[in-house]
Design a protein around this motif. Sequence first.
Motif, PDB file in Angstrom:
ATOM      1  N   HIS A  65      -1.201  -3.201   4.464  1.00 18.57           N
ATOM      2  CA  HIS A  65       0.186  -3.548   4.789  1.00 18.57           C
ATOM      3  C   HIS A  65       0.796  -4.322   3.623  1.00 18.57           C
ATOM      4  CE1 HIS A  65      -0.837  -2.122   8.756  1.00 18.57           C
ATOM      5  NE2 HIS A  65      -1.852  -2.964   8.779  1.00 18.57           N
ATOM      6  N   LEU A  80       6.605  -5.949   9.397  1.00 16.68           N
ATOM      7  CA  LEU A  80       5.479  -5.102   9.780  1.00 16.68           C
ATOM      8  C   LEU A  80       5.717  -4.303  11.059  1.00 16.68           C
ATOM      9  CD1 LEU A  80       2.605  -4.427   8.846  1.00 16.68           C
ATOM     10  CD2 LEU A  80       1.778  -6.271  10.320  1.00 16.68           C
ATOM     11  N   ALA A  93       8.087   3.016   6.163  1.00 18.87           N
ATOM     12  CA  ALA A  93       7.602   1.840   5.449  1.00 18.87           C
ATOM     13  C   ALA A  93       8.180   1.761   4.045  1.00 18.87           C
ATOM     14  CB  ALA A  93       6.071   1.858   5.393  1.00 18.87           C
ATOM     15  N   THR A 117       0.172   1.976   2.339  1.00 19.16           N
ATOM     16  CA  THR A 117       0.684   0.853   3.113  1.00 19.16           C
ATOM     17  C   THR A 117       1.607   1.379   4.188  1.00 19.16           C
ATOM     18  OG1 THR A 117       1.699  -1.347   2.962  1.00 19.16           O
ATOM     19  CG2 THR A 117       2.664   0.379   1.583  1.00 19.16           C
ATOM     20  N   GLY A 120       2.622  -1.839  11.171  1.00 26.07           N
ATOM     21  CA  GLY A 120       1.525  -2.399  11.942  1.00 26.07           C
ATOM     22  C   GLY A 120       1.267  -1.609  13.207  1.00 26.07           C
ATOM     23  N   SER A 129       3.917   5.876   6.957  1.00 25.28           N
ATOM     24  CA  SER A 129       3.284   5.140   5.866  1.00 25.28           C
ATOM     25  C   SER A 129       3.592   5.831   4.545  1.00 25.28           C
ATOM     26  CB  SER A 129       1.771   5.076   6.088  1.00 25.28           C
ATOM     27  OG  SER A 129       1.465   4.472   7.335  1.00 25.28           O
TER      28      SER A 129
END
Length: 394
Positions: A65, A80, A93, A117, A120, A129
């Motif tokens: 992350h 997140l 993201a 990354t 969450g 991602s």
Amino acid sequence: MLEKTALVNGRIYTMAGNLWEKGAILWQNGKILAVGPDVAIPSDAEVIDARGKTVLPGFIDAHTHIGILEEIYAFEGDDLNEMTEPVTPELRALDAVNPYDLAFQDALQGGVTTVMTGPGSANVIGGTSLVLKTYGRTMEEMVLVPQAGLKVAFGENPKRVYSELKKMPSTRMAIAALLRQTLMDGQDYLAKKAKAQKEEDVFERDLGMENVSLVLTKQMPLRAHAHRADDIMTAMRIAEEFGVEIVIEHGTEAHKIVEEIVKRQIPVVVGPSFSNRAKVELAEITWRTAAVLQKAGVLVALTTDHSVTPIQYLPLCAAFAVKHGMPEEEALKAITINPAKILKLDERIGSLEKGKDADLVVMSGDPLDWRTRVEAVYINGKNVYSDKTSMNVT
């Protein structure tokens, strides 16, 4: 065209089946031209003497992350989880990463040159991602794959977040139902879109369904947060129902169902194994999980889950995996070529071979020895980190 650069006299782990005790790497314009014990070095090349050093491909962490959950900012740098709705496939993201997060400097100091990354695990579907290099001023400089998977989460986290909000899901049944319904909605969306295109009719697009469509058409996988064995089985079951690709991330109890994972040929990104038993799902956390999976033939990568474990300790994860039964070469693969394969970028990164990106790490000694230092890091052939040791450039 940039001049050629040669790193010579190093102990080179290619992670492609060769270990040269005294070899060289030649690169230009960010790409490797040659690697081996008998590389011809042009007279006009910049030469870096790596005598007494160990050279490997840049390390890769396939689940972090970084840049999204900044360490020193309690609220300002925490992007997140969008904990307002349990299903948010429209989020990217890419729009949350701060390339000036201090953790990117830490990544370089640990030899980590590429990361995935993403969002969450508060939501059943958290968004997409991305994969990026760990050096650059802007995301445009750093990004390799802007949408590398759709984050989905099973188990305690979505249950806890939304039961507190008195919203669905508060059970594992509801988590699975929300994911199934979203995938079904995606199938309907694709059918309507195809019909509209055929009939040259107006079609109302939906940002979230566009991302779900990328999963259904196998342009990116589900990236499934799942710790417990039953949650892993649910994730794989749903992936089979809809014929989509999936990567299991964390996999704390994956060793319990290793035969099922092998049968389906599902990759697993294991970790963060430095973590304590912070919740019930982590009751059986052990470094042996990665070794058990690897021995059975599962494609395994190791993760820090930064910032759960600081990104610079990824090489230590490999060392601890060896301590608990994983062969040394396999542990190094788990932070180089294996995550590259899982991220479908093994034609560019993960090993030192002709034609690949010149991402490499120069270390003072054995890469699995905790005393070994990262002395220099190159990304796309550019020296992006140096600890000012005695390496000579002529």
